[in-house]
Design a protein around this motif. Structure first.
Motif, PDB file in Angstrom:
ATOM      1  N   LEU A 169       9.062 -10.090   3.653  1.00 55.01           N
ATOM      2  CA  LEU A 169       7.775 -10.145   3.002  1.00 55.01           C
ATOM      3  C   LEU A 169       7.815  -9.913   1.539  1.00 55.01           C
ATOM      4  CD1 LEU A 169       5.849  -7.307   5.131  1.00 55.01           C
ATOM      5  CD2 LEU A 169       5.693  -9.838   5.419  1.00 55.01           C
ATOM      6  N   ASP A 170       6.956 -10.784   0.769  1.00 56.27           N
ATOM      7  CA  ASP A 170       6.812 -10.851  -0.547  1.00 56.27           C
ATOM      8  C   ASP A 170       6.267  -9.439  -0.926  1.00 56.27           C
ATOM      9  OD1 ASP A 170       5.450 -11.209  -3.238  1.00 56.27           O
ATOM     10  OD2 ASP A 170       7.001 -12.809  -3.180  1.00 56.27           O
ATOM     11  N   GLU A 171       6.816  -8.879  -2.229  1.00 54.77           N
ATOM     12  CA  GLU A 171       6.366  -7.606  -2.373  1.00 54.77           C
ATOM     13  C   GLU A 171       4.707  -7.534  -2.616  1.00 54.77           C
ATOM     14  OE1 GLU A 171       6.639  -4.341  -6.116  1.00 54.77           O
ATOM     15  OE2 GLU A 171       8.315  -5.697  -5.707  1.00 54.77           O
ATOM     16  N   ALA A 172       4.023  -8.802  -2.916  1.00 55.27           N
ATOM     17  CA  ALA A 172       2.675  -8.856  -3.000  1.00 55.27           C
ATOM     18  C   ALA A 172       2.181  -8.706  -1.751  1.00 55.27           C
ATOM     19  CB  ALA A 172       2.392 -10.224  -3.450  1.00 55.27           C
ATOM     20  N   VAL A 173       2.766  -8.675  -0.604  1.00 56.26           N
ATOM     21  CA  VAL A 173       2.182  -8.601   0.605  1.00 56.26           C
ATOM     22  C   VAL A 173       1.730  -7.003   0.705  1.00 56.26           C
ATOM     23  CG1 VAL A 173       2.557  -8.503   3.026  1.00 56.26           C
ATOM     24  CG2 VAL A 173       3.289 -10.250   1.825  1.00 56.26           C
ATOM     25  N   VAL A 174       2.641  -5.921   0.164  1.00 64.38           N
ATOM     26  CA  VAL A 174       2.684  -4.731   0.429  1.00 64.38           C
ATOM     27  C   VAL A 174       1.886  -4.000  -0.734  1.00 64.38           C
ATOM     28  CG1 VAL A 174       4.459  -4.255   2.045  1.00 64.38           C
ATOM     29  CG2 VAL A 174       4.948  -4.227  -0.269  1.00 64.38           C
ATOM     30  N   SER A 175       1.366  -4.871  -1.716  1.00 62.38           N
ATOM     31  CA  SER A 175       0.819  -4.401  -2.994  1.00 62.38           C
ATOM     32  C   SER A 175      -0.642  -4.636  -3.033  1.00 62.38           C
ATOM     33  CB  SER A 175       1.535  -5.157  -4.115  1.00 62.38           C
ATOM     34  OG  SER A 175       2.861  -4.850  -4.075  1.00 62.38           O
ATOM     35  N   ARG A 176      -1.248  -5.435  -1.980  1.00 65.02           N
ATOM     36  CA  ARG A 176      -2.646  -5.784  -2.002  1.00 65.02           C
ATOM     37  C   ARG A 176      -3.313  -4.751  -0.941  1.00 65.02           C
ATOM     38  NH1 ARG A 176      -2.148 -10.659  -1.796  1.00 65.02           N
ATOM     39  NH2 ARG A 176      -2.635 -10.945  -3.849  1.00 65.02           N
ATOM     40  N   PRO A 177      -4.158  -3.875  -1.175  1.00 67.28           N
ATOM     41  CA  PRO A 177      -4.752  -3.191  -0.407  1.00 67.28           C
ATOM     42  C   PRO A 177      -5.853  -3.656   0.608  1.00 67.28           C
ATOM     43  CG  PRO A 177      -5.651  -2.877  -2.500  1.00 67.28           C
ATOM     44  CD  PRO A 177      -4.677  -3.929  -2.752  1.00 67.28           C
ATOM     45  N   VAL A 178      -5.428  -4.566   1.568  1.00 64.35           N
ATOM     46  CA  VAL A 178      -6.286  -5.250   2.347  1.00 64.35           C
ATOM     47  C   VAL A 178      -7.202  -4.213   3.187  1.00 64.35           C
ATOM     48  CG1 VAL A 178      -6.641  -6.773   4.344  1.00 64.35           C
ATOM     49  CG2 VAL A 178      -5.022  -7.057   2.567  1.00 64.35           C
ATOM     50  N   GLY A 179      -8.503  -4.174   3.179  1.00 62.35           N
ATOM     51  CA  GLY A 179      -9.282  -3.099   3.879  1.00 62.35           C
ATOM     52  C   GLY A 179      -9.447  -1.745   3.057  1.00 62.35           C
ATOM     53  N   GLY A 180      -8.868  -1.543   1.885  1.00 62.29           N
ATOM     54  CA  GLY A 180      -9.027  -0.318   1.198  1.00 62.29           C
ATOM     55  C   GLY A 180      -7.712   0.566   1.433  1.00 62.29           C
ATOM     56  N   ASP A 181      -7.919   1.791   0.737  1.00 61.11           N
ATOM     57  CA  ASP A 181      -6.885   2.663   0.793  1.00 61.11           C
ATOM     58  C   ASP A 181      -6.417   2.960   2.157  1.00 61.11           C
ATOM     59  OD1 ASP A 181      -6.712   2.507  -1.936  1.00 61.11           O
ATOM     60  OD2 ASP A 181      -7.483   4.508  -2.246  1.00 61.11           O
ATOM     61  N   ASP A 182      -7.286   3.521   3.280  1.00 58.97           N
ATOM     62  CA  ASP A 182      -6.847   4.265   4.102  1.00 58.97           C
ATOM     63  C   ASP A 182      -6.178   3.187   4.980  1.00 58.97           C
ATOM     64  OD1 ASP A 182      -7.780   6.641   3.216  1.00 58.97           O
ATOM     65  OD2 ASP A 182      -9.678   6.497   4.376  1.00 58.97           O
ATOM     66  N   VAL A 183      -6.952   1.823   5.432  1.00 56.31           N
ATOM     67  CA  VAL A 183      -6.254   0.793   6.126  1.00 56.31           C
ATOM     68  C   VAL A 183      -5.134   0.429   5.633  1.00 56.31           C
ATOM     69  CG1 VAL A 183      -6.966  -1.416   6.860  1.00 56.31           C
ATOM     70  CG2 VAL A 183      -8.738   0.114   6.708  1.00 56.31           C
ATOM     71  N   MET A 184      -4.969   0.094   4.401  1.00 56.56           N
ATOM     72  CA  MET A 184      -3.559  -0.007   4.129  1.00 56.56           C
ATOM     73  C   MET A 184      -2.547   0.859   4.235  1.00 56.56           C
ATOM     74  SD  MET A 184      -2.328  -2.924   2.849  1.00 56.56           S
ATOM     75  CE  MET A 184      -0.848  -3.486   2.543  1.00 56.56           C
ATOM     76  N   ARG A 185      -2.731   2.183   3.917  1.00 60.87           N
ATOM     77  CA  ARG A 185      -1.977   3.285   4.412  1.00 60.87           C
ATOM     78  C   ARG A 185      -1.416   3.231   5.708  1.00 60.87           C
ATOM     79  NH1 ARG A 185      -1.126   7.506   0.684  1.00 60.87           N
ATOM     80  NH2 ARG A 185      -2.699   7.532  -1.001  1.00 60.87           N
ATOM     81  N   ASP A 186      -2.236   2.927   6.712  1.00 56.11           N
ATOM     82  CA  ASP A 186      -2.107   3.039   8.102  1.00 56.11           C
ATOM     83  C   ASP A 186      -1.088   1.651   8.255  1.00 56.11           C
ATOM     84  OD1 ASP A 186      -3.422   5.096   8.712  1.00 56.11           O
ATOM     85  OD2 ASP A 186      -5.265   4.307   9.357  1.00 56.11           O
ATOM     86  N   GLN A 187      -1.414   0.605   7.677  1.00 53.07           N
ATOM     87  CA  GLN A 187      -0.788  -0.550   7.860  1.00 53.07           C
ATOM     88  C   GLN A 187       0.814  -0.547   7.379  1.00 53.07           C
ATOM     89  OE1 GLN A 187      -1.280  -4.097   9.323  1.00 53.07           O
ATOM     90  NE2 GLN A 187       0.737  -3.534   9.263  1.00 53.07           N
ATOM     91  N   LEU A 188       0.929   0.353   6.350  1.00 51.50           N
ATOM     92  CA  LEU A 188       2.311   0.494   5.763  1.00 51.50           C
ATOM     93  C   LEU A 188       3.045   1.485   6.795  1.00 51.50           C
ATOM     94  CD1 LEU A 188       1.585   0.782   1.991  1.00 51.50           C
ATOM     95  CD2 LEU A 188       2.823  -1.015   3.291  1.00 51.50           C
ATOM     96  N   PHE A 189       2.138   2.377   7.078  1.00 54.67           N
ATOM     97  CA  PHE A 189       2.877   3.443   8.355  1.00 54.67           C
ATOM     98  C   PHE A 189       3.381   2.509   9.359  1.00 54.67           C
ATOM     99  CE2 PHE A 189       0.753   7.037   6.036  1.00 54.67           C
ATOM    100  CZ  PHE A 189       1.784   7.542   5.375  1.00 54.67           C
ATOM    101  N   ARG A 190       2.461   1.387  10.017  1.00 53.06           N
ATOM    102  CA  ARG A 190       2.788   0.596  11.052  1.00 53.06           C
ATOM    103  C   ARG A 190       4.152  -0.268  10.873  1.00 53.06           C
ATOM    104  NH1 ARG A 190       0.257  -2.059  15.043  1.00 53.06           N
ATOM    105  NH2 ARG A 190      -0.625   0.012  15.498  1.00 53.06           N
ATOM    106  N   LEU A 191       4.037  -0.545   9.605  1.00 53.91           N
ATOM    107  CA  LEU A 191       5.300  -1.481   9.363  1.00 53.91           C
ATOM    108  C   LEU A 191       6.606  -0.849   9.252  1.00 53.91           C
ATOM    109  CD1 LEU A 191       4.727  -3.690   5.894  1.00 53.91           C
ATOM    110  CD2 LEU A 191       4.997  -4.250   8.345  1.00 53.91           C
ATOM    111  N   ALA A 192       6.467   0.623   8.858  1.00 58.52           N
ATOM    112  CA  ALA A 192       7.773   1.192   8.986  1.00 58.52           C
ATOM    113  C   ALA A 192       8.307   1.517  10.333  1.00 58.52           C
ATOM    114  CB  ALA A 192       7.504   2.649   8.037  1.00 58.52           C
TER     115      ALA A 192
END
Length: 293
Positions: A169-192
């Motif tokens: 993943l390009d760093e841009a993928v994990v730097s853009r808050p798609v859906g806002g803060d809560d949605v993107m945080r959940d997405q990052l936790f899912r990635l991990a």
């Protein structure tokens, strides 16, 4: 039907075999079309795997090529399998290409993504926000169907015989808050969480890498269990995407992926970076740039 033998990949295999036997027999597409009473374009689409062939059509074709016995029976059986419905068939109105069927048959997928989390790793809320942002003309029902098929695809990673997934993943993928803060945080936790699976390798290509081999765009390389089914590269675009199958194309994209993964952060460092971003998002720490002077 074997889960690795999706109708899509069987149709592709059948087309390649029919083309091989036609060429070996020295028969043109026009001759086949005339004998079958159909258009040359139909024969061409059968050979490229874009159109299903009935078992009757296949039997007539192999008779023209003077192929009989066990080979003929096998090709007719493949035609039957290719006409079965995949689990994704109910969602066909929102699927623009054959990728889902190809993915269902794959042994491994190696992908580079510049803009978004790949569908196999998305949360439902991230997928919903992404689709709403990218497909402005979709109805709520179409968006719901796209999300549902995207979530269903993820069973490939946790089934008894899971596919191997390697994503950069390009760093841009994990730097853009798609859906806002809560949605993107959940997405990052899912990635991990998904990166911890033994069949998933995840790497981040940092901005600090500068220019790199993947700057021409996003792609995925699909590898299949049977040697008779050659690898394929999928290059996505707004109308669906392109499948590249030529030897030189495959070689080029394999080289590009090898270069990208070599440049990216190692998997463990990538997982640590994702965990850190979930706690300290880049989109909050970096100053916003307005459009005004």
């Amino acid at each position: 039907m074997n889960p690795r033998r999706s109708p899509t990949i069987r149709r592709r295999r059948l087309g390649a075999e029919l083309r091989k036997y036609r060429e070996a027999a020295g028969v043109t597409i026009d001759v086949v079309a005339d004998r079958l009473g159909c258009s040359p374009s139909k024969v061409s689409r059968i050979e490229t795997g874009h159109t299903s062939a009935t078992p009757r059509d296949v039997k007539d074709m192999v008779d023209i090529y003077r192929v009989d016995g066990a080979v003929s029976d096998e090709l007719v059986q493949i035609a039957r399998e290719a006409r079965q419905k995949g689990w994704w068939h109910p969602f066909s109105t929102v699927l623009t290409g054959a990728y889902v069927g190809m993915e269902a048959a794959a042994r491994s997928v190696r992908a580079y993504e510049q803009q978004v989390i790949p569908g196999l790793l998305q949360t439902d809320m991230y997928a919903d926000a992404l689709i709403r942002g990218a497909r402005l003309s979709d109805t709520d029902q179409q968006i719901e169907q796209r999300v549902r098929v995207r979530m269903a695809r993820q069973a490939l990673l946790i089934q008894d015989d899971p596919i191997d997934l390697w994503v950069v993943l390009d760093e841009a993928v994990v730097s853009r808050p798609v859906g806002g803060d809560d949605v993107m945080r959940d997405q990052l936790f899912r990635l991990a969480e998904m990166a911890a699976l033994p069949n998933v390798t995840l790497q981040i290509l940092p901005f600090a890498a500068g220019a790199h081999a993947g700057m021409d765009g996003t792609f995925a390389i699909l590898d299949f269990p049977d040697a008779e089914d050659p690898d394929v590269v999928f290059v996505e675009n707004a109308t669906g995407g392109l499948f590249l199958e030529k030897v030189d194309e495959l070689s080029k994209y394999n080289s590009i992926f090898d270069a990208i993964r070599s440049t990216a952060l190692p998997p463990e460092e990538s997982r640590n970076m994702i965990a850190l971003l979930a706690e300290e998002p880049l989109w909050k720490s970096k100053p916003r740039v307005s459009g005004s002077i």
